[in-house]
Design an enzyme around this catalytic site. Structure first.
Site, PDB file in Angstrom:
ATOM      1  CE  LYS A   2      -1.969   2.920   2.684  1.00  0.00           C
ATOM      2  NZ  LYS A   2      -1.923   4.094   1.810  1.00  0.00           N
TER       3      LYS A   2
ATOM      4  CD  GLU B 231      13.215   0.506   9.223  1.00  0.00           C
ATOM      5  OE1 GLU B 231      13.774   1.508   9.699  1.00  0.00           O
ATOM      6  OE2 GLU B 231      13.703  -0.633   9.284  1.00  0.00           O
TER       7      GLU B 231
ATOM      8  CB  CYS C 297      13.136   8.568   8.195  1.00  0.00           C
ATOM      9  SG  CYS C 297      14.222   7.546   7.195  1.00  0.00           S
TER      10      CYS C 297
ATOM     11  CD  GLU D  60       9.945  12.657  11.335  1.00  0.00           C
ATOM     12  OE1 GLU D  60       8.807  12.202  11.526  1.00  0.00           O
ATOM     13  OE2 GLU D  60      10.846  12.028  10.767  1.00  0.00           O
TER      14      GLU D  60
HETATM   15  P1  NAD Z   1       2.242   8.429   7.728  1.00  0.00           P
HETATM   16  O1  NAD Z   1       2.485   7.624   8.934  1.00  0.00           O
HETATM   17  O2  NAD Z   1       1.197   9.476   7.764  1.00  0.00           O
HETATM   18  O3  NAD Z   1       1.850   7.488   6.502  1.00  0.00           O
HETATM   19  C1  NAD Z   1       2.650   6.429   6.054  1.00  0.00           C
HETATM   20  C2  NAD Z   1       1.784   5.409   5.375  1.00  0.00           C
HETATM   21  O4  NAD Z   1       0.881   4.896   6.334  1.00  0.00           O
HETATM   22  C3  NAD Z   1       0.930   5.936   4.235  1.00  0.00           C
HETATM   23  O5  NAD Z   1       0.858   4.942   3.227  1.00  0.00           O
HETATM   24  C4  NAD Z   1      -0.425   6.111   4.878  1.00  0.00           C
HETATM   25  O6  NAD Z   1      -1.509   6.025   3.966  1.00  0.00           O
HETATM   26  C5  NAD Z   1      -0.442   4.935   5.831  1.00  0.00           C
HETATM   27  N1  NAD Z   1      -1.362   5.099   6.955  1.00  0.00           N
HETATM   28  C6  NAD Z   1      -1.700   6.231   7.621  1.00  0.00           C
HETATM   29  N2  NAD Z   1      -2.598   5.965   8.589  1.00  0.00           N
HETATM   30  C7  NAD Z   1      -2.835   4.622   8.537  1.00  0.00           C
HETATM   31  C8  NAD Z   1      -3.679   3.735   9.262  1.00  0.00           C
HETATM   32  N3  NAD Z   1      -4.470   4.178  10.238  1.00  0.00           N
HETATM   33  N4  NAD Z   1      -3.674   2.441   8.934  1.00  0.00           N
HETATM   34  C9  NAD Z   1      -2.874   1.970   7.956  1.00  0.00           C
HETATM   35  N5  NAD Z   1      -2.082   2.759   7.209  1.00  0.00           N
HETATM   36  C10 NAD Z   1      -2.044   4.074   7.496  1.00  0.00           C
HETATM   37  O7  NAD Z   1       3.651   9.022   7.317  1.00  0.00           O
HETATM   38  P2  NAD Z   1       3.969  10.080   6.169  1.00  0.00           P
HETATM   39  O8  NAD Z   1       3.632  11.435   6.658  1.00  0.00           O
HETATM   40  O9  NAD Z   1       3.381   9.598   4.877  1.00  0.00           O
HETATM   41  O10 NAD Z   1       5.562   9.917   6.045  1.00  0.00           O
HETATM   42  C11 NAD Z   1       6.451  10.642   6.767  1.00  0.00           C
HETATM   43  C12 NAD Z   1       6.951   9.840   7.953  1.00  0.00           C
HETATM   44  O11 NAD Z   1       7.604   8.659   7.517  1.00  0.00           O
HETATM   45  C13 NAD Z   1       7.980  10.598   8.763  1.00  0.00           C
HETATM   46  O12 NAD Z   1       7.699  10.433  10.132  1.00  0.00           O
HETATM   47  C14 NAD Z   1       9.278   9.892   8.422  1.00  0.00           C
HETATM   48  O13 NAD Z   1      10.296   9.991   9.385  1.00  0.00           O
HETATM   49  C15 NAD Z   1       8.825   8.497   8.223  1.00  0.00           C
HETATM   50  N6  NAD Z   1       9.801   7.733   7.442  1.00  0.00           N
HETATM   51  C16 NAD Z   1      10.556   6.786   8.093  1.00  0.00           C
HETATM   52  C17 NAD Z   1      11.533   6.091   7.384  1.00  0.00           C
HETATM   53  C18 NAD Z   1      12.403   5.064   8.071  1.00  0.00           C
HETATM   54  O14 NAD Z   1      12.979   4.234   7.372  1.00  0.00           O
HETATM   55  N7  NAD Z   1      12.536   5.077   9.390  1.00  0.00           N
HETATM   56  C19 NAD Z   1      11.726   6.344   6.025  1.00  0.00           C
HETATM   57  C20 NAD Z   1      10.940   7.309   5.414  1.00  0.00           C
HETATM   58  C21 NAD Z   1       9.976   8.000   6.140  1.00  0.00           C
END
Ligand code: NAD
Length: 497
Positions: free
Chosen positions: A180, A255, A289, A390
């Site tokens: 997804k 992650e 991230c 963040e």
């Molecule tokens: P997010 O958590 O809002 O969304 C990430 C994914 O989760 C999306 O596909 C979203 O549709 C899905 N999602 C959201 N709510 C959900 C739910 N209730 N159930 C299932 N899926 C759900 O994150 P974002 O804003 O899209 O991305 C930024 C974040 O990602 C930052 O915090 C960043 O640090 C993190 N990130 C971490 C890494 C790592 O490897 N540690 C890498 C890249 C980004």
């Protein structure tokens, strides 16, 4: 149903080897962050679509993929890597349209992605068991087995890369997948499915459902046939999914977010450190991230370093991500753009001093898209929200320290623990700090290096589990112990001892 312009492309989901429409019949628009205009409509998946995808993945696991010899699986995974390599430029263009990252950067990144597929394809037929030196009259051995259906949920900052970090080891371990992508960036995952078909994956081995987290993501996580949830995204969402997965005792790898310190000592090569710090926070417009968003500078060189840093940052050309001259592109979506600007206000209110940036750049090129200037705050202390939360955007907070102990104390005073950078010529100091820093990755005199060979993941609220390297495939395996009796006679169970 909402009506969309007929000029927009329609992106359907890929389930069980077929392009399918969402059960609801609903679509949503995906927006180009440079023009702030929609360019395609994407299927708005829901629980029925999630169910269909997980069931297809389960059938493929019990059927052709599960029965295939690992060497054969490896060959198909390798072929997918080759196809990605051949289509890298096209995939990069699509990625840029969806998330606004620099075209040059995406071309570079997507040309590197095949390495994950090659590496794990090579491991597919090297997953070996162990014969144990058994103290009973038996041959006991254990062997790693796949888990079954794995769900991979990824964010928008590097969609194809982050998805591949999960797909390559999960498939090589013999699992099947439902992916997804983020609602803002579904296009490359769907394009990848054309390559998946061409590579020869049986139907159902890899499926893509699109849509919003609550609507289609959660049903994937809670589905009774899902065995593993691999999530990359924010800590808040990760913690929520962890609690959902816990109800059925599902395996997870998370992650999550970061607030990584980049520590510059007064003996460092300051010009190199400037490059590392700038790359660490303004690369990908701060939407990584591992962004080195807290800069810790030793007091003696603070003013000199900050001056060099500001001067170099001012040379960055902000603008059209497709223009090869551009060095900093837009923020990936409107919500994030507003969040980043909101943090500029928060930092100011908390007493941080704005050194450069802090607003949308002037000029026509950046007038429509979601642009924020590379921004540096000085005078930050570690209690301020700008040092603790963040931002996920191009905002750097600068803090001062006097000695190594203080640097470590400030660096570790965070709920996150994803990464850290250390800039010094003193290798004993560097090694000592590498031990003391609470972070999954520590870079010394470099920053943001990631490889398919080297484990990556977070301490504390930055995550659970590791991606990449040989450790990465173990996330997708479980161990079965087998006992074969060598005794002629089974002992009387009523006589103990
Ligand atoms: P997010 O958590 O809002 O969304 C990430 C994914 O989760 C999306 O596909 C979203 O549709 C899905 N999602 C959201 N709510 C959900 C739910 N209730 N159930 C299932 N899926 C759900 O994150 P974002 O804003 O899209 O991305 C930024 C974040 O990602 C930052 O915090 C960043 O640090 C993190 N990130 C971490 C890494 C790592 O490897 N540690 C890498 C890249 C980004």
């Amino acid at each position: 149903m909402t009506s969309h312009s007929p000029a927009l492309r329609t992106l359907d989901m890929y389930i069980d080897g077929q392009w399918v429409k969402p059960a609801s019949g609903q679509y949503f628009e995906t927006v180009d962050p440079f023009t702030a205009q929609p360019w395609a409509i994407v299927a708005r998946g829901g629980a029925a679509d999630a169910d269909r995808a997980v069931r297809a993945a389960h059938r493929a696991f019990k059927g052709p993929w599960g029965k295939m010899h690992p060497s054969e699986r490896g060959k198909i995974i390798h072929r997918l890597g080759t196809l990605i390599e051949e289509h890298a430029d096209l995939l990069a263009e699509i990625e840029v349209r969806d998330n606004g990252r620099l075209l040059a950067e995406m071309q570079h990144q997507i040309r590197y992605i095949p390495k994950w597929y090659y590496y794990y394809a090579g491991l597919a037929d090297k997953i070996e068991g162990v014969v144990h030196p058994c103290d009973k009259p038996a041959l006991s051995y254990s062997r790693p087995e796949p888990l079954g259906v794995c769900v991979a949920i990824v964010p928008w900052n590097a969609p194809l890369l982050l998805l591949s970090l999960k797909a390559a080891p999960a498939l090589a371990a013999g699992n099947t997948l439902v992916l997804k992508p983020a609602e803002h960036t579904s296009a490359t995952a769907l394009k990848l499915m054309e390559l998946v078909e061409a590579a020869g994956f049986p139907p159902g081995v890899i499926n893509v459902v699109t849509g919003f987290g609550k609507e289609v993501g959660e049903p994937l996580v809670t589905h009774p046939l899902t065995r593993h949830v691999g999530f990359t995204g924010s800590t808040a969402t990760g913690a929520h999914l962890y609690s959902l997965a816990a109800k059925d005792v599902k395996r997870v790898s998370l992650e999550l977010g970061g607030k990584s310190p980049n520590i510059v000592f007064d003996d460092a090569d300051l010009d190199n450190a400037v490059r590392g710090v700038v790359g660490g926070i303004f690369g990908a417009t701060g939407q990584t991230c591992i962004a080195g968003s807290r800069l810790l500078v030793q007091r003696r060189v603070h003013d000199e370093f900050v001056e060099k840093l500001a001067a170099f940052t001012r040379t960055a050309r902000v603008g059209d991500p497709r223009d090869v001259r551009t060095q900093v592109g837009p923020i990936a979506n409107k919500m994030q753009f507003e969040k980043v600007l909101g943090y500029v206000d928060i930092a100011r209110q908390d007493g941080a001093e704005l050194l450069i940036g802090g607003k949308r750049p002037d000029g026509d090129e950046c007038a429509r898209g979601f642009f924020v200037e590379p921004t540096i705050f000085t005078g930050v202390n570690n209690g301020m929200r700008i040092a603790r939360e963040e931002v996920f955007g191009p905002i750097l907070s600068t803090l001062v320290f006097d000695d190594a102990d203080e640097a470590v104390a400030i660096a570790n005073d965070s709920e996150f623990g994803l990464a850290a950078g250390v800039w010094t010529r003193d290798m004993k100091l560097a090694l000592r700090l590498s031990d003391q820093l609470e972070a999954g990755s520590v870079w010394v005199n470099t920053y943001r290096d990631i490889s398919y060979t080297t484990p990556f993941g977070g301490y504390k609220k930055s995550g659970i589990g590791r991606e990449n390297g040989a450790e990465g495939i173990r996330e997708y395996l479980q161990t079965k112990a087998v006992w074969l009796s060598t005794a002629d006679e089974i002992a009387n169970p009523f006589v103990i001892g």
